[in-house]
Design a protein around this motif. Structure first.
Motif, short mmCIF file in Angstrom:
data_model
loop_
_atom_site.label_atom_id
_atom_site.label_comp_id
_atom_site.label_asym_id
_atom_site.label_seq_id
_atom_site.Cartn_x
_atom_site.Cartn_y
_atom_site.Cartn_z
N ALA A 114 45.85 51.27 46.18
CA ALA A 114 45.86 51.46 44.72
C ALA A 114 46.38 50.21 44.01
CB ALA A 114 46.71 52.68 44.37
N ARG A 115 47.39 49.55 44.58
CA ARG A 115 47.90 48.33 43.96
C ARG A 115 46.88 47.20 44.09
NH1 ARG A 115 52.78 47.64 46.44
NH2 ARG A 115 51.94 46.23 48.03
N ILE A 116 46.22 47.12 45.23
CA ILE A 116 45.21 46.08 45.42
C ILE A 116 44.07 46.25 44.41
CG2 ILE A 116 43.48 45.19 47.02
CD1 ILE A 116 45.44 45.82 49.28
N GLU A 117 43.71 47.49 44.10
CA GLU A 117 42.66 47.72 43.11
C GLU A 117 43.05 47.14 41.75
OE1 GLU A 117 40.46 51.77 44.76
OE2 GLU A 117 42.17 51.95 43.40
N ARG A 118 44.32 47.16 41.43
CA ARG A 118 44.78 46.56 40.17
C ARG A 118 44.55 45.05 40.17
NH1 ARG A 118 48.45 49.77 37.11
NH2 ARG A 118 48.57 51.87 37.98
N TYR A 119 44.84 44.40 41.29
CA TYR A 119 44.57 42.97 41.40
C TYR A 119 43.07 42.70 41.30
CZ TYR A 119 49.36 41.79 42.83
OH TYR A 119 50.71 41.58 42.87
N LEU A 120 42.27 43.55 41.91
CA LEU A 120 40.81 43.37 41.87
C LEU A 120 40.31 43.47 40.44
CD1 LEU A 120 39.76 45.44 45.01
CD2 LEU A 120 39.66 42.96 44.76
N ALA A 121 40.81 44.44 39.69
CA ALA A 121 40.41 44.58 38.30
C ALA A 121 40.79 43.35 37.50
CB ALA A 121 41.05 45.83 37.69
N LEU A 122 41.96 42.79 37.78
CA LEU A 122 42.43 41.57 37.12
C LEU A 122 41.48 40.41 37.40
CD1 LEU A 122 45.14 40.49 35.60
CD2 LEU A 122 45.71 39.59 37.86
N ALA A 123 41.10 40.25 38.68
CA ALA A 123 40.19 39.16 39.06
C ALA A 123 38.81 39.35 38.44
CB ALA A 123 40.08 39.09 40.58
N ASN A 124 38.31 40.59 38.46
CA ASN A 124 36.99 40.87 37.89
C ASN A 124 36.94 40.52 36.41
OD1 ASN A 124 36.26 41.91 40.40
ND2 ASN A 124 36.67 44.02 39.83
N GLU A 125 37.99 40.89 35.70
CA GLU A 125 38.03 40.64 34.26
C GLU A 125 38.03 39.15 33.97
OE1 GLU A 125 37.85 42.08 30.38
OE2 GLU A 125 37.81 43.21 32.26
N ALA A 126 38.69 38.38 34.83
CA ALA A 126 38.78 36.93 34.62
C ALA A 126 37.53 36.20 35.08
CB ALA A 126 39.99 36.39 35.38
N GLY A 127 36.65 36.88 35.80
CA GLY A 127 35.47 36.21 36.34
C GLY A 127 35.79 35.36 37.54
N THR A 128 36.87 35.73 38.26
CA THR A 128 37.31 35.00 39.43
C THR A 128 36.97 35.79 40.69
OG1 THR A 128 39.13 33.96 38.23
CG2 THR A 128 39.36 34.11 40.61
N ARG A 129 36.49 35.12 41.72
CA ARG A 129 36.13 35.81 42.96
C ARG A 129 37.39 36.27 43.70
NH1 ARG A 129 33.04 32.50 47.55
NH2 ARG A 129 31.29 32.77 46.11
N PRO A 130 37.49 37.58 44.02
CA PRO A 130 38.65 38.04 44.78
C PRO A 130 38.38 38.03 46.28
CG PRO A 130 37.43 39.93 43.94
CD PRO A 130 36.67 38.69 43.51
N VAL A 131 39.39 37.67 47.05
CA VAL A 131 39.34 37.73 48.52
C VAL A 131 40.65 38.37 48.99
CG1 VAL A 131 39.25 36.42 50.67
CG2 VAL A 131 37.87 35.68 48.72
N ILE A 132 40.54 39.42 49.80
CA ILE A 132 41.74 40.06 50.35
C ILE A 132 42.18 39.27 51.59
CG2 ILE A 132 42.76 42.17 51.26
CD1 ILE A 132 41.88 42.39 48.38
N VAL A 133 43.44 38.87 51.59
CA VAL A 133 44.00 38.12 52.71
C VAL A 133 45.05 39.00 53.40
CG1 VAL A 133 45.21 36.05 53.45
CG2 VAL A 133 43.59 35.93 51.55
N LEU A 134 44.70 39.53 54.56
CA LEU A 134 45.64 40.33 55.35
C LEU A 134 46.50 39.40 56.19
CD1 LEU A 134 43.32 43.23 56.60
CD2 LEU A 134 45.08 43.37 54.85
N THR A 135 47.81 39.42 55.94
CA THR A 135 48.72 38.54 56.65
C THR A 135 49.49 39.31 57.72
OG1 THR A 135 50.52 38.95 55.08
CG2 THR A 135 49.00 37.15 54.58
N LYS A 136 50.23 38.56 58.51
CA LYS A 136 51.09 39.11 59.58
C LYS A 136 50.28 39.85 60.65
CE LYS A 136 54.91 39.65 56.27
NZ LYS A 136 55.62 38.42 56.60
N VAL A 137 49.06 39.38 60.91
CA VAL A 137 48.26 40.01 61.96
C VAL A 137 48.88 39.79 63.34
CG1 VAL A 137 46.10 39.88 60.68
CG2 VAL A 137 46.78 37.98 62.15
N ASP A 138 49.75 38.77 63.43
CA ASP A 138 50.41 38.51 64.70
C ASP A 138 51.50 39.54 65.01
OD1 ASP A 138 51.52 37.22 62.37
OD2 ASP A 138 53.11 36.47 63.68
N LYS A 139 51.81 40.40 64.02
CA LYS A 139 52.86 41.40 64.20
C LYS A 139 52.31 42.78 64.57
CE LYS A 139 55.92 38.39 62.65
NZ LYS A 139 56.92 37.76 63.54
N VAL A 140 50.99 42.94 64.62
CA VAL A 140 50.40 44.26 64.89
C VAL A 140 49.44 44.17 66.07
CG1 VAL A 140 50.63 44.98 62.48
CG2 VAL A 140 48.52 43.86 63.23
#
Length: 333
Positions: A114-140
């Motif tokens: 739900a929080r990520i969707e807020r960032y996506l809406a922010l990027a969409n409104e600005a006309g900026t391409r969003p990319v989700i970056v999943l970090t800490k993959v070395d921990k799972v």
């Protein structure tokens, strides 16, 4: 200057009588001062009287007197990321002229769709391409579990997984970090933004951004980045670092939510009533899709919540033509 993001879009805005002025890119904005980057150095701008630094964002292009670094004017932006903060009359500027927004979230309990969707809406409104970056993959053990939670949040959404401290992160993010490209990093504190910045910019020792650990009980981190700043990416491009955002209010959106919830936006014209709320009206195509199992009811509920929040938080213009005034957000009566 091209490596900093200078392009024909900005060059075309310079009038003939401004040819002697120096284009600079804002690299830091503070309450009473600003710094800007040229092709060779970082300069502290001399601000004219009555200049408000709140009107400028990191990433802005400005023109200045070459001898004195006196700010003359700001050039029009190709994109602008901004948000409304609690109790503020004007929006807070996050970053300007950004091509790609890296929305960082870690593979732990910090990940909140739900929080990520807020960032996506922010990027969409600005006309900026969003990319989700999943970090800490070395921990799972299985990053796919976390990837599955975000992949379907928006059509065509690109998702990458990486260890922010590894050199491999450069190669993974290379498609968006070429010469002349500008990316911005957003996300909660503790997800690895500062570590990723250090990796992308080859910052080490005293030059490196401070990094912090997360609390084990709730996976939340402490703020290590306290201001927005522009940095050169090794090998090309620029990156704008931002402080962690705990609460992101939705407001002033027009197309941001339409792009985010495209499956609902496309169904809405098929509803019987033009002003259908998709809650209880007969002939609602959106509700029909929910019943048919082709639309996730959780997505509809989040769409409704964000839409109502957007309306509530967005100021409106009232009064007769020629004497219109802004009616504060949160008051619709």
């Amino acid at each position: 200057m091209a490596a900093l993001g200078w392009s024909p879009f900005f060059a075309a805005q310079i009038a003939p009588d401004e040819a002697h002025l120096q284009p600079l890119r804002i690299s830091n904005v503070h309450r009473s001062r600003m710094s800007a980057q040229s092709a060779d150095e970082t300069l502290r701008l001399v601000l004219p009287p009555q200049t408000s630094t709140a009107d400028y964002a990191v990433g802005d292009w400005v023109l200045a007197e070459p001898e004195t670094a006196l700010l003359v004017r700001r050039l029009d932006r190709s994109s602008l990321l901004q948000r409304r903060t609690e109790g503020a009359r004007a929006q807070q500027l996050i970053a300007a002229n950004v091509d790609t927004l890296f929305i960082a979230t870690s593979c732990n309990d910090d990940l909140n769709p739900a929080r990520i969707e807020r960032y996506l809406a922010l990027a969409n409104e600005a006309g900026t391409r969003p990319v989700i970056v999943l970090t800490k993959v070395d921990k799972v053990d299985d990053p796919a579990f976390w990837r599955d939670q975000v992949t379907g949040l928006q059509r065509g959404l690109e998702v990458v997984s990486l260890d922010a401290t590894s050199e491999s992160a450069k190669a993974i993010l290379a498609p968006w970090c070429g010469a002349g490209q500008t990316v911005a990093l957003v996300g909660s504190s503790g997800v690895g933004k500062s570590s990723l910045l250090n990796t992308l910019t080859d910052k080490t020792g005293e030059e490196a951004q401070l990094t912090g650990s997360i609390r084990e009980d709730d996976a939340k981190g402490r703020h290590t980045t306290t201001s927005r700043s522009l940095h050169a990416i090794s090998g090309g491009g620029t990156v704008i670092d931002t402080p962690g955002i705990r609460t992101l209010h939705v407001s002033d959106l027009s197309i941001g939510l339409e792009v985010l919830f495209a499956e609902i936006t496309e169904l809405a014209p098929e509803c019987r009533f033009r002003d259908c709320t998709h809650a209880h009206e007969p002939g609602c195509a959106v509700q029909a899709a929910v019943k048919a199992g082709s639309l996730d009811p959780a997505r509809l509920e989040r769409w409704r919540k964000l839409s109502e929040e957007n309306i509530s938080n967005t100021p409106v213009m009232t009064g007769p033509r020629g004497n219109r005034k802004v009616k504060p957000a949160g008051n619709r009566r």
